[in-house]
Motif scaffolding. Sequence first.
Motif, PDB file in Angstrom:
ATOM      1  N   ILE A 106     -30.291 -33.636  45.557  1.00  0.00           N
ATOM      2  CA  ILE A 106     -31.221 -33.801  46.980  1.00  0.00           C
ATOM      3  C   ILE A 106     -31.607 -34.846  47.824  1.00  0.00           C
ATOM      4  O   ILE A 106     -31.940 -36.209  46.520  1.00  0.00           O
ATOM      5  N   GLN A 107     -30.542 -35.188  48.587  1.00  0.00           N
ATOM      6  CA  GLN A 107     -31.197 -36.226  49.472  1.00  0.00           C
ATOM      7  C   GLN A 107     -32.080 -36.442  50.262  1.00  0.00           C
ATOM      8  O   GLN A 107     -31.789 -35.730  51.324  1.00  0.00           O
ATOM      9  N   GLU A 118     -34.535 -40.962  48.513  1.00  0.00           N
ATOM     10  CA  GLU A 118     -34.579 -40.518  47.739  1.00  0.00           C
ATOM     11  C   GLU A 118     -33.712 -39.070  46.790  1.00  0.00           C
ATOM     12  O   GLU A 118     -33.042 -38.828  48.030  1.00  0.00           O
ATOM     13  N   TYR A 119     -33.437 -39.129  45.417  1.00  0.00           N
ATOM     14  CA  TYR A 119     -32.559 -38.052  45.877  1.00  0.00           C
ATOM     15  C   TYR A 119     -33.069 -37.392  44.036  1.00  0.00           C
ATOM     16  O   TYR A 119     -33.494 -38.206  43.075  1.00  0.00           O
ATOM     17  N   TYR A 120     -33.351 -36.395  43.629  1.00  0.00           N
ATOM     18  CA  TYR A 120     -33.310 -35.723  42.567  1.00  0.00           C
ATOM     19  C   TYR A 120     -32.634 -34.217  42.773  1.00  0.00           C
ATOM     20  O   TYR A 120     -31.725 -34.014  43.213  1.00  0.00           O
ATOM     21  N   HIS A 127     -37.107 -26.559  38.542  1.00  0.00           N
ATOM     22  CA  HIS A 127     -37.727 -28.138  38.781  1.00  0.00           C
ATOM     23  C   HIS A 127     -36.724 -29.082  39.343  1.00  0.00           C
ATOM     24  O   HIS A 127     -35.455 -28.573  38.847  1.00  0.00           O
ATOM     25  N   LEU A 128     -37.300 -30.311  39.912  1.00  0.00           N
ATOM     26  CA  LEU A 128     -36.955 -31.247  40.248  1.00  0.00           C
ATOM     27  C   LEU A 128     -36.620 -32.794  38.945  1.00  0.00           C
ATOM     28  O   LEU A 128     -37.579 -32.816  38.512  1.00  0.00           O
ATOM     29  N   ILE A 129     -35.875 -33.177  39.279  1.00  0.00           N
ATOM     30  CA  ILE A 129     -35.740 -34.698  38.057  1.00  0.00           C
ATOM     31  C   ILE A 129     -35.372 -35.612  39.706  1.00  0.00           C
ATOM     32  O   ILE A 129     -33.937 -36.012  40.024  1.00  0.00           O
ATOM     33  N   MET A 130     -36.288 -36.690  39.229  1.00  0.00           N
ATOM     34  CA  MET A 130     -35.454 -37.635  40.481  1.00  0.00           C
ATOM     35  C   MET A 130     -35.125 -38.745  39.725  1.00  0.00           C
ATOM     36  O   MET A 130     -35.074 -38.666  38.436  1.00  0.00           O
ATOM     37  N   LEU A 131     -33.800 -39.083  40.648  1.00  0.00           N
ATOM     38  CA  LEU A 131     -32.148 -40.125  40.437  1.00  0.00           C
ATOM     39  C   LEU A 131     -33.045 -41.056  40.568  1.00  0.00           C
ATOM     40  O   LEU A 131     -33.355 -41.077  41.800  1.00  0.00           O
ATOM     41  N   ASN A 132     -31.743 -41.956  40.054  1.00  0.00           N
ATOM     42  CA  ASN A 132     -32.012 -43.706  40.589  1.00  0.00           C
ATOM     43  C   ASN A 132     -31.275 -43.658  42.324  1.00  0.00           C
ATOM     44  O   ASN A 132     -30.825 -42.797  42.911  1.00  0.00           O
TER      45      ASN A 132
END
Length: 152
Positions: A106-107, A118-120, A127-132
């Motif tokens: 998800i952008q 941000e990217y998830y 649930h969502l995990i935040m990416l770099n």
Amino acid sequence: MKKYILLLLIINVVLLSSCSSKKTLSENNNSGAINNGEWKPHGPLFFIAPAGKYKGAIPCKDCPGIEVSLDFKEDNSVVKTMRYIQSTNKNSKNLGTWVVTSNNIIQVSYSQNSTPQEYYKAQSGGHLIMLNDKKELNINPLQAQFFIFNPD
């Protein structure tokens, strides 16, 4: 006899012409492509779209952490609310839009130009995990409790 053969010939022509293989546009599109100018997908959708509110936390260099709330709307807008832990005056709210890209990422793009995208990663557990910023999962194991956003 000639009248009888002529009558049979006319009946055959009328019957054969009514058995045409042509179909109307709506008959051809029952399989799902385009119907009345609206696209409809074939089969199930293969992405996970966020819905509703998610809460999580991210680390902070000069504070104990930041509580983050993400509210994903059906119109592809998102509201990100941040509350700095142990601070009453450091709160912020960002408005933006979201889109699901390949691999269920998800952008999120915010309307403030200074706020980076941000990217998830959408997970099957809801649930969502935040990416770099490179769309990678690069989390220090000591900070694993951060960057995970659970449905509220």
